[in-house]
Design an enzyme around this catalytic site. Structure first.
Site, PDB file in Angstrom:
ATOM      1  N   GLU A   1     -16.686 -44.342 -59.846  1.00 29.58           N
ATOM      2  CA  GLU A   1     -16.566 -45.597 -59.094  1.00 29.58           C
ATOM      3  C   GLU A   1     -15.842 -45.348 -57.772  1.00 29.58           C
ATOM      4  OE1 GLU A   1     -15.767 -45.052 -62.179  1.00 29.58           O
ATOM      5  OE2 GLU A   1     -16.366 -46.690 -63.503  1.00 29.58           O
TER       6      GLU A   1
ATOM      7  N   GLU B   1      -4.406 -49.130 -72.931  1.00 32.48           N
ATOM      8  CA  GLU B   1      -4.903 -47.759 -72.774  1.00 32.48           C
ATOM      9  C   GLU B   1      -3.900 -46.783 -73.391  1.00 32.48           C
ATOM     10  OE1 GLU B   1      -7.740 -46.400 -69.368  1.00 32.48           O
ATOM     11  OE2 GLU B   1      -5.771 -45.649 -68.808  1.00 32.48           O
TER      12      GLU B   1
ATOM     13  N   LYS C   1     -18.312 -43.198 -70.255  1.00 28.03           N
ATOM     14  CA  LYS C   1     -18.540 -42.554 -68.947  1.00 28.03           C
ATOM     15  C   LYS C   1     -19.681 -41.546 -69.058  1.00 28.03           C
ATOM     16  CE  LYS C   1     -13.737 -42.426 -67.328  1.00 28.03           C
ATOM     17  NZ  LYS C   1     -12.652 -41.543 -66.957  1.00 28.03           N
TER      18      LYS C   1
ATOM     19  N   LYS D   1      -6.443 -39.840 -59.288  1.00 27.05           N
ATOM     20  CA  LYS D   1      -5.716 -38.699 -59.846  1.00 27.05           C
ATOM     21  C   LYS D   1      -6.655 -37.498 -59.977  1.00 27.05           C
ATOM     22  CE  LYS D   1      -3.242 -37.273 -63.970  1.00 27.05           C
ATOM     23  NZ  LYS D   1      -2.611 -37.626 -65.236  1.00 27.05           N
TER      24      LYS D   1
ATOM     25  N   HIS E   1      -2.930 -75.481 -68.666  1.00 26.98           N
ATOM     26  CA  HIS E   1      -4.072 -76.386 -68.539  1.00 26.98           C
ATOM     27  C   HIS E   1      -5.370 -75.710 -68.959  1.00 26.98           C
ATOM     28  CE1 HIS E   1      -1.674 -79.466 -66.533  1.00 26.98           C
ATOM     29  NE2 HIS E   1      -0.980 -78.419 -66.102  1.00 26.98           N
TER      30      HIS E   1
ATOM     31  N   GLY F   1      -2.128 -41.881 -65.219  1.00 27.45           N
ATOM     32  CA  GLY F   1      -2.732 -42.818 -64.265  1.00 27.45           C
ATOM     33  C   GLY F   1      -2.074 -44.191 -64.314  1.00 27.45           C
ATOM     34  N   ARG F   2      -1.873 -44.717 -65.516  1.00 25.46           N
ATOM     35  CA  ARG F   2      -1.332 -46.087 -65.640  1.00 25.46           C
ATOM     36  C   ARG F   2       0.178 -46.138 -65.461  1.00 25.46           C
ATOM     37  NH1 ARG F   2      -3.727 -43.973 -69.893  1.00 25.46           N
ATOM     38  NH2 ARG F   2      -2.586 -43.532 -71.807  1.00 25.46           N
TER      39      ARG F   2
HETATM   40  O1  F6P Z   1     -11.111 -44.066 -67.188  1.00 22.87           O
HETATM   41  C1  F6P Z   1      -9.784 -44.371 -67.353  1.00 22.87           C
HETATM   42  C2  F6P Z   1      -8.949 -43.724 -66.306  1.00 22.87           C
HETATM   43  O2  F6P Z   1      -8.922 -42.352 -66.492  1.00 22.87           O
HETATM   44  C3  F6P Z   1      -7.562 -44.306 -66.268  1.00 22.87           C
HETATM   45  O3  F6P Z   1      -6.714 -43.730 -67.178  1.00 22.87           O
HETATM   46  C4  F6P Z   1      -7.178 -44.070 -64.855  1.00 22.87           C
HETATM   47  O4  F6P Z   1      -6.106 -44.866 -64.482  1.00 22.87           O
HETATM   48  C5  F6P Z   1      -8.467 -44.424 -64.144  1.00 22.87           C
HETATM   49  O5  F6P Z   1      -9.479 -43.969 -65.012  1.00 22.87           O
HETATM   50  C6  F6P Z   1      -8.632 -43.839 -62.779  1.00 22.87           C
HETATM   51  O6  F6P Z   1      -8.608 -42.449 -62.781  1.00 22.87           O
HETATM   52  P1  F6P Z   1      -8.446 -41.600 -61.458  1.00 22.87           P
HETATM   53  O7  F6P Z   1      -7.146 -41.957 -60.847  1.00 22.87           O
HETATM   54  O8  F6P Z   1      -8.504 -40.173 -61.887  1.00 22.87           O
HETATM   55  O9  F6P Z   1      -9.593 -41.960 -60.543  1.00 22.87           O
END
Ligand code: F6P
Length: 553
Positions: free
Chosen positions: A210, A351, A510, A204, A382, A265-266
């Site tokens: 990452e 979240e 972060k 987003k 189990h 995002g979620r």
């Molecule tokens: O760090 C949490 C977050 O901002 C989530 O809310 C989001 O889904 C995820 O990181 C990924 O964010 P992006 O889509 O901006 O890479």
């Protein structure tokens, strides 16, 4: 006292008696308990009769929902008001699956034309990749799609991809790189051929460390074979709200699929973040997923609270969280294809409602979002069910299964379903000492031989659960199921007076990680941390130096 506090107090008073409810007795006393406490919405049956509730409990819980203004907040969300107030944003994942002709406005502007145009763009692109018209740089068709993203840009598409396996293109596979751990990236890239692989960089913000790092690694991996940056256009597309950074990354803006800041995002799998889904299951199935969610949106928006599935699920959660003091809630799908649903809901729920400051900026003095966890039910039986049955903690659980299986092994499905039904029955009924003795005697064992074990073999029971039975796991029913949980989370957030749509809590780590990375890269251990953090960083640097780690490898 405001109406919400009055409703809360009423529930608290009721709780002093209701805490002693015994479900076994309630079922014996009321032959209609299942009819009273179950609800069908299209292909989804919710049985909530195995909960520690009476008719009074439900009406007081629904009063609490009413007193918390759930209905007016719901309407504000659907009408594009900026209910995400800390980020001054509307919350409109419902617009992404608005399959009606109705407009949805933000600041007087209808968002639907843009939503439809992105769906068209996705459909067109997916169609061309699926039918082989879109070719890689050597003229071969795309066989592997890699979604590079994390959090909401990974969990939703991955969960849906797994759930809809029977609907996938037979010659295509998807992979999901999320972890910054190079092992994850290497493991996936190691299976792929650059000539037939398409990367979707899904972020987003397009600033997530990452994702951008993994995307750069994928780019270098691709160029090591393709040798020409011009080929990137055929193999890299982006999904983002950040056009500028997508272009900077080197992706052709024509190959960017847009979404908007009003999609959390979620809550984004319905948007272009679902590109890997549409690529794998095709336009028709992707639209059916949206249709199913839209149907649940309509139900949530219009059904009276007492017949409103998300509201009922939400208020039952409030009952255990805020009155019984339950700390967690388990998601237990009896469906291999839904194996990632617990993980997906961990983010969606925790979240959203893992907050301790309310909408007015005050620290709350009540419990908010629960710890959400789970795994496929059969495997859980189990592993961790022992604690649910006989531990000291109250763990409300959602049991989810499909009536019809996609598998040809019908008998295995019956075996699984017999376990599914047996577990909620066992949790509810338990087994008394007399019943335990009887069962032992019936098995032919001499009771004197096991007398010392008897206390361990008794089950107290009275453990609550919801049963969610889906007729068949299809794109449509999956859409409804996910939307059901999204709205449940919404309702709970409103009752707790939270903004469920920001996530400030993830920022601190972060920021600190960025500083620590520069310390690691420069082997600089002079920065001031607490003694634990400083010593750990120094230890890491020292051991990796001793082992001759080469950071540039
Ligand atoms: O760090 C949490 C977050 O901002 C989530 O809310 C989001 O889904 C995820 O990181 C990924 O964010 P992006 O889509 O901006 O890479």
């Amino acid at each position: 006292m405001n109406p919400r506090e009055v409703a809360f107090n009423n529930l608290q008073q009721h709780f002093s008696e209701a805490r002693h409810l015994n479900m076994r007795k309630l079922f014996e006393q009321d032959k209609d308990r299942f009819e009273r406490f179950s609800l069908q919405f299209q292909d989804i049956l919710l049985d909530y009769s195995k909960n520690l509730i009476s008719a009074d409990t439900m009406s007081l819980l629904l009063e609490m929902a009413k007193a918390s203004d759930v209905e007016s907040w719901r309407d504000r969300m659907f009408h594009g008001e900026k209910i995400n107030d800390t980020e001054h944003r509307a919350v409109l994942h419902v617009a992404l699956r608005n399959r009606s002709d109705n407009a949805i406005n933000i600041d007087g502007e209808d968002v639907m034309p843009a939503v439809r145009s992105v769906i068209d763009h996705m459909s067109d692109f997916a169609g061309r990749v699926r039918n082989g018209e879109w070719k890689g740089y050597t003229g071969k068709r795309i066989t592997d799609v890699v979604n590079v993203g994390i959090g909401g840009s990974d969990l939703g598409p991955k969960m849906v991809y797994q759930a809809l396996k029977p609907y996938r293109h037979p010659e295509m596979r998807a992979h999901f790189i999320s972890n910054i751990d190079g092992a994850h990236t290497e493991e996936i890239l190691g299976q792929l051929d650059p000539e037939t692989t398409l990367f979707i960089v899904s972020s987003k913000t397009f600033t997530t460390q990452e994702t951008i790092t993994n995307a750069n690694t994928a780019r270098s991996w691709f160029l090591a074979t393709a040798n020409d940056e011009q080929h990137i256009a055929k193999h890299f597309v982006a999904v983002s709200t950040n056009r500028e950074d997508v272009i900077k990354f080197g992706i052709n803006p024509d190959n960017m699929f847009e979404f908007w800041d009003w999609v959390g995002g979620r809550y984004s799998l319905w948007s272009a973040i679902g590109l890997s889904i549409i690529l794998l299951v095709g336009e028709e199935n992707f639209l059916a997923l949206l249709d199913g969610a839209h149907a649940m949106d309509n139900h949530f928006a219009s059904a009276p609270l007492a017949e409103n599935m998300p509201v009922i699920l939400a208020m039952l959660g409030i009952w255990y969280n805020n009155f019984f003091g339950a700390e967690t809630t388990a998601i237990l799908p009896y469906d291999h294809y839904l194996r990632s649903l617990p993980m997906y809901l961990e983010q969606a729920d925790m979240e959203s409602n893992g907050k301790s400051v309310d909408r007015d900026g005050h620290h709350v003095n009540y419990n908010t979002g629960p710890i959400v966890w789970g795994a496929t039910g059969i495997n859980g039986q189990h592993a961790f069910y022992q604690l649910i049955h006989q531990g000291t903690k109250l763990i409300p659980a959602d049991f989810i299964a499909s009536v019809q299986t996609h598998s040809k092994l019908k008998q295995q499905h019956d075996i699984m379903m017999s376990n599914f039904f047996a577990q909620t029955e066992a949790l509810m009924r338990g087994r008394t000492l007399e019943e335990t003795v009887e069962a032992i005697e019936q098995s032919g064992t001499n009771i004197d031989d096991v007398r010392d074990r008897l206390p361990h073999m008794v089950f107290e029971g009275n453990h609550p659960s919801n049963t969610i039975l889906v007729n068949k796991l299809t794109p449509y029913s999956l859409g409804s199921l996910i939307a059901l949980y999204e709205h449940k989370i919404f309702v709970q957030g409103i009752v707790w007076n939270l903004n469920s749509y920001d996530q400030w809590g993830v920022e601190l780590g972060k920021q600190l990680a960025k500083n620590i990375l520069s310390e690691i890269e420069s082997s600089d251990t002079t920065a001031r941390h607490d003694s634990s953090t400083s010593s750990l960083i120094s230890y890491y640097l020292q051991v990796s130096r001793e082992r001759g780690e080469n950071r540039d490898a």
